[in-house]
Design a protein around this motif. Structure first.
Motif, PDB file in Angstrom:
ATOM      1  N   UNK A 195      72.275  58.430  43.973  1.00 40.19           N
ATOM      2  CA  UNK A 195      71.874  58.399  42.567  1.00 40.19           C
ATOM      3  C   UNK A 195      70.474  57.797  42.455  1.00 40.19           C
ATOM      4  N   UNK A 196      69.578  58.490  41.740  1.00 40.56           N
ATOM      5  CA  UNK A 196      68.221  57.943  41.601  1.00 40.56           C
ATOM      6  C   UNK A 196      67.856  57.635  40.143  1.00 40.56           C
ATOM      7  N   UNK A 197      68.746  57.972  39.219  1.00 39.41           N
ATOM      8  CA  UNK A 197      68.489  57.602  37.816  1.00 39.41           C
ATOM      9  C   UNK A 197      69.807  57.165  37.182  1.00 39.41           C
ATOM     10  N   UNK A 198      69.747  56.059  36.455  1.00 35.97           N
ATOM     11  CA  UNK A 198      70.932  55.591  35.720  1.00 35.97           C
ATOM     12  C   UNK A 198      70.635  55.676  34.232  1.00 35.97           C
ATOM     13  N   UNK A 199      71.507  56.389  33.513  1.00 36.97           N
ATOM     14  CA  UNK A 199      71.338  56.516  32.061  1.00 36.97           C
ATOM     15  C   UNK A 199      72.453  55.725  31.387  1.00 36.97           C
ATOM     16  N   UNK A 200      72.089  54.666  30.711  1.00 37.55           N
ATOM     17  CA  UNK A 200      73.093  53.910  29.967  1.00 37.55           C
ATOM     18  C   UNK A 200      73.318  54.628  28.641  1.00 37.55           C
ATOM     19  N   UNK A 201      74.582  54.850  28.318  1.00 36.70           N
ATOM     20  CA  UNK A 201      74.894  55.565  27.072  1.00 36.70           C
ATOM     21  C   UNK A 201      76.103  54.888  26.428  1.00 36.70           C
ATOM     22  N   UNK A 202      75.811  53.834  25.676  1.00 36.83           N
ATOM     23  CA  UNK A 202      76.891  53.072  25.057  1.00 36.83           C
ATOM     24  C   UNK A 202      77.592  52.168  26.052  1.00 36.83           C
ATOM     25  N   UNK A 203      76.877  51.755  27.082  1.00 36.85           N
ATOM     26  CA  UNK A 203      77.454  50.861  28.098  1.00 36.85           C
ATOM     27  C   UNK A 203      77.382  49.429  27.566  1.00 36.85           C
ATOM     28  N   UNK A 204      78.539  48.802  27.421  1.00 39.01           N
ATOM     29  CA  UNK A 204      78.590  47.524  26.700  1.00 39.01           C
ATOM     30  C   UNK A 204      78.548  46.298  27.609  1.00 39.01           C
ATOM     31  N   UNK A 205      77.937  46.450  28.748  1.00 40.48           N
ATOM     32  CA  UNK A 205      77.797  45.286  29.628  1.00 40.48           C
ATOM     33  C   UNK A 205      76.320  45.048  29.925  1.00 40.48           C
ATOM     34  N   UNK A 206      75.998  43.793  30.179  1.00 37.62           N
ATOM     35  CA  UNK A 206      74.619  43.469  30.542  1.00 37.62           C
ATOM     36  C   UNK A 206      74.510  43.584  32.061  1.00 37.62           C
ATOM     37  N   UNK A 207      73.511  44.295  32.525  1.00 36.52           N
ATOM     38  CA  UNK A 207      73.318  44.429  33.975  1.00 36.52           C
ATOM     39  C   UNK A 207      72.590  43.197  34.518  1.00 36.52           C
ATOM     40  N   UNK A 208      72.961  42.778  35.701  1.00 36.11           N
ATOM     41  CA  UNK A 208      72.339  41.571  36.258  1.00 36.11           C
ATOM     42  C   UNK A 208      70.912  41.878  36.734  1.00 36.11           C
ATOM     43  N   UNK A 209      70.155  40.773  36.900  1.00 35.92           N
ATOM     44  CA  UNK A 209      68.782  40.869  37.409  1.00 35.92           C
ATOM     45  C   UNK A 209      68.765  41.609  38.742  1.00 35.92           C
ATOM     46  N   UNK A 210      69.726  41.236  39.593  1.00 44.62           N
ATOM     47  CA  UNK A 210      69.797  41.820  40.925  1.00 44.62           C
ATOM     48  C   UNK A 210      70.058  43.327  40.855  1.00 44.62           C
ATOM     49  N   UNK A 211      70.941  43.721  39.959  1.00 40.29           N
ATOM     50  CA  UNK A 211      71.245  45.143  39.819  1.00 40.29           C
ATOM     51  C   UNK A 211      69.984  45.905  39.382  1.00 40.29           C
ATOM     52  N   UNK A 212      69.321  45.352  38.388  1.00 37.66           N
ATOM     53  CA  UNK A 212      68.125  46.018  37.850  1.00 37.66           C
ATOM     54  C   UNK A 212      67.043  46.134  38.927  1.00 37.66           C
ATOM     55  N   UNK A 213      66.925  45.065  39.739  1.00 36.72           N
ATOM     56  CA  UNK A 213      65.934  45.075  40.820  1.00 36.72           C
ATOM     57  C   UNK A 213      66.214  46.219  41.802  1.00 36.72           C
ATOM     58  N   UNK A 214      67.482  46.471  42.031  1.00 36.13           N
ATOM     59  CA  UNK A 214      67.874  47.535  42.959  1.00 36.13           C
ATOM     60  C   UNK A 214      67.553  48.930  42.445  1.00 36.13           C
TER      61      UNK A 214
END
Ligand code: GRF
Length: 189
Positions: free
Chosen positions: A79-98
């Motif tokens: 997967x090279x693109x993540x599209x959030x669409x009504x995702x009700x959780x906050x992504x962690x710093x580490x996840x975003x960095x990845x």
């Protein structure tokens, strides 16, 4: 054209997911939706994924171990693109960095106005003339990443939260696909 593999993250109805799946079936659309991630086992959007034979999985992320599992699954699926669409959780710093610069979100307001929840109520209460939706990159701050595209609609005198939501969401379905299209035009995202 070689399409990029995308994952859509949901928690609820998945109407934006549905719109993205529809767009992805167009020959010229730059991505395919290969994996649906849900934070909620009862999300209606899971049924939409199933209907289109898209694999999906529920992730209850409680700690960094759970998050590592999700990251590994996304990488495994290329997967090279993540599209959030009504995702009700906050992504962690580490996840975003990845997935730096490769996570986008659709938000039901004209950002930077009304970050967070209850955007329709806020727009009505403030007697705004317009509201709309924004597609933006995701960074560590809530609804604050670089804006890709905004779409505006007029707030009518007799609008309530529901009527507004319906019209904004209609706009969202077009806006999300347009934003993705524009992102890939001439880029290597
Ligand atoms: C959309 O209105 C989006 O702007 C917000 O959450 C809602 C999700 O709706 N982030 P759906 O699950 O796509 O129907």
């Amino acid at each position: 054209m070689v399409k990029k593999k995308a994952s859509v993250f949901i928690s609820g109805n998945g109407t934006n997911l549905n719109a993205l799946i529809k767009s992805s079936k167009n020959y010229n659309f730059p991505i395919t939706i290969n994996f649906v991630v849900s934070s909620n086992k009862n999300a209606k959007g899971l049924k939409i994924a199933k209907l289109h034979n898209i694999s999906s999985k529920i992730y209850k992320i409680k700690n960094s171990f759970d998050e590592k599992k999700l990251l590994a699954d996304l990488k495994k699926r290329k997967i090279t693109l993540i599209c959030l669409a009504g995702y009700m959780r906050i992504l962690s710093k580490n996840f975003i960095k990845n997935f730096d610069g490769k996570i986008i979100n659709i938000h039901p307001s004209l950002l930077p106005k009304y970050k967070g929840l209850n955007t329709f109520a806020k727009a009505i209460k403030s007697k705004d003339k317009y509201t709309g939706c924004t597609v933006h990159f995701v960074n560590e701050k809530l609804d604050s990443g670089k804006i890709i595209l905004k779409r505006k609609i007029l707030i009518k005198k007799n609008d309530n939260e529901n009527s507004l939501k319906l019209r904004v969401q209609k706009e969202e379905y077009k806006a999300y696909s347009e934003a993705i299209f524009s992102l890939f035009k001439g880029s290597n995202l």
